[in-house]
Design a protein around this motif. Structure first.
Motif: not given
Length: 620
Positions: A76, A134, A445
């Protein structure tokens, strides 16, 4: 748009259908310098153009530019922008496949599909227990991409070639490839195979590039021993190739229908003679062997290859040192010798040249013998010896390339070269494609993915569905570019006094009692004049001739070397004189330095007499 412009457009549109489609097809093609972007623009100009240009737009469908980050995954902190770029590429590629594959008309255009990711990064799989938001989202989108590829591939009814690189290949995709009716060519890059592989009988041409030692057995099991006709192997060591071949079942070990084999090893890497003989034992029906500028180490004392190895070989392309080993005892009609940065030998004397090139004369090609001979540019022998040898020992040649060299330069100390380390990849990532620091949950996300999908859809809608889409400031104009440098460009062929032009180079040449010059040529142009005057002989039935400056192993210019210059008038004069001396000759290429001329002659009428004219084209 003004009224006048509208009237002009309407008038042009009414005229377009009156011009035959065959004529437009001759104009609107890649050989005339049109690019894919030009064809896209022309599709919006008129429906008449759309029917002609759309096949060019979708002929090659490339889905690239998407990758997943190598371990430790997406962070991130550092990788938010990279993640967006990767996911955007995957979504765009999946949408492109659906856009073309699900359209009944567009799906008939692609002939080549390239599926891959950015070089150096690989996609394999992540563990279902991976909690990295992610990474899980990226892999989920990639799974959709794979599913769309497998679903749409049968829709491309004219697809003949599939290229898959840096990509995991599973059983489902292999079954789709095997069942495709028109797909006969497959290129496999550094992929990973997630399930057992099997021979695919429909594949006639198989190409491997940078396949790792670990994946080689699975990759080579794709080849059907009873159906494969051509095999190309690039940037792979001989040990990797042999590992893949040895892992095949004994019943599938020999390729009985393979007629052409191309091997391009990693740069600077030598091929071992024993490995080459072992490799060639797998292809007994081979007709054509292409090794390019590969280096094959042939130890002193090794004369010829065993007669039982590739006994039907008809064409050889590779280093001269290996040609001397392969050609004897085989029906080779086409010999094309290349060399790398260093020539193997330069023969200054006639006996030495005979011993060096005599193995090429031992082909068992029948009455006609060798018809094509290309000798390497990097020095074989002086042109006055080389031309005589070729004319005497290869009298039936129709296609010849000769290096126009003088004497061997003085020896200089060679620079030490470092072998470049060639990276090998096995296209496999650990299962923990995890992110550093989980500061986002799955809902965050999902919102990011939706935003990217909307952006891709808007982009595609603007590019493909908006009839007013144009490149900025171009309107109906195209961006036709100049033809690629590789294409010949015609230049005016001047009126040349052939006799006077040739005589200009012979003012100080004294002929002996046999009518031969008393000195050797001192420049490249002078050497060409010697050919035109018949002082340097050529095979009587020559049809295509290339005379290029010979290069040497010296790192510095030699005082006795040739001056690599060429005037257009001299080209025309030499080509004309050669055409009169050799009735079958139809094309001559002169290559001084990086530039040159390609000359062709045509029969024409002038002053009531049939004579030859030369068309000169500048090539780079």
């Amino acid at each position: 748009m003004s009224v006048v412009h509208q009237d002009q457009t309407a008038a042009s549109a009414s005229v377009l259908p009156q011009i035959p489609v065959e004529l437009w097809s001759k104009i609107l093609n890649q050989e005339q310098g049109f690019t894919v972007e030009d064809f896209k623009t022309l599709c919006f100009v008129a429906s008449h153009f759309k029917a002609i240009c759309q096949p060019f737009v979708y002929k090659d469908l490339a889905v690239r530019g998407a990758d997943l980050k190598v371990p430790p995954g997406y962070s991130w902190f550092r990788d938010a922008n990279r993640w967006k770029r990767d996911v955007s590429g995957l979504i765009r590629g999946e949408r492109r496949l659906r856009l073309v594959g699900d359209d009944p008309s567009l799906s008939t255009f692609p002939q080549i599909i390239s599926i891959g990711v950015t070089e150096g990064n690989y996609i394999d799989r992540v563990s279902p227990t991976d909690e990295a938001a992610l990474s899980k989202a990226a892999y989920h989108i990639f799974s959709q991409f794979k599913a769309t590829l497998a679903r749409t591939l049968p829709s491309f009814t004219r697809l003949r070639r599939l290229e898959v690189g840096l990509f995991p290949i599973d059983d489902g995709l292999l079954k789709v490839i095997a069942s495709h009716l028109t797909l006969h060519e497959l290129k496999v890059g550094p992929c990973s195979f997630t399930s057992p592989t099997f021979p695919i009988p429909s594949i006639r041409l198989l190409e491997y590039k940078e396949v790792s030692l670990e994946q080689a057995p699975a990759a080579f099991r794709l080849a059907s021993s009873q159906h494969l006709e051509e095999l190309r192997i690039e940037n792979m060591e001989a040990s990797v190739i042999l590992e893949g071949l040895r892992a095949r079942p004994k019943t599938e070990s020999t390729f009985t229908k393979l007629h052409r084999l191309t091997i391009i090893p990693p740069s600077g890497m030598k091929l071992d003679l024993v490995d080459m003989e072992t490799l060639l034992s797998y292809v007994p029906a081979l007709r054509q062997l292409d090794l390019g500028v590969s280096i094959v180490h042939v130890p002193e004392g090794n004369q010829t290859m065993q007669p039982s190895t590739i006994p039907h070989l008809q064409r050889f392309c590779g280093p001269l040192s290996f040609a001397r080993y392969v050609v004897p005892g085989r029906p080779v009609r086409d010999i094309r010798c290349e060399e790398g940065r260093r020539a193997s030998r330069f023969a200054n004397a006639w006996p030495e040249l005979q011993a060096h090139l005599n193995p090429l004369c031992l082909s068992t090609a029948g009455v006609e013998g060798v018809l094509t001979l290309y000798l390497p540019n990097r020095g074989v022998g002086p042109i006055w010896l080389l031309s005589r040898f070729v004319a005497e020992r290869f009298p039936n040649l129709v296609d010849l390339r000769l290096p126009v060299g003088m004497v061997q330069p003085r020896r200089v100390e060679e620079w030490r070269t470092r072998r470049r380390m060639c990276c090998r990849w096995d296209a496999k990532l650990p299962s923990n494609l995890a992110a550093e620091g989980l500061f986002g949950d799955s809902k965050t996300v999902e919102g990011m993915v939706k935003e990217i999908r909307d952006s891709v859809e808007n982009e595609l809608a603007w590019a493909f569905n908006d009839p007013d889409y144009r490149a900025d400031g171009e309107d109906y104009a195209t961006r036709r570019v100049s033809p690629p440098l590789a294409l010949p460009t015609s230049v005016p062929s001047p009126e040349v006094d052939v006799a006077a032009t040739l005589a200009r180079f012979c003012t100080d040449v004294v002929l002996d009692s046999a009518g031969m010059p008393s000195r050797y040529p001192r420049s490249y142009q002078e050497a060409l004049v010697y050919f035109a005057k018949g002082w340097f002989p050529l095979p009587a039935y020559i049809q295509t001739l290339s005379l290029r400056p010979g290069l040497y192993t010296s790192l510095y210019p030699h005082p006795g070397g040739l001056a690599y210059t060429m005037e257009q008038g001299t080209c025309v004069a030499v080509a004309t004189a050669l055409g009169e001396r050799y009735p079958s000759l139809g094309a001559v290429t002169f290559m001084p330095g990086s530039n040159g001329y390609h000359c062709e002659r045509i029969a024409g009428m002038r002053n009531g007499k049939n004579r030859w004219s030369v068309i000169a084209n500048r090539v780079k």
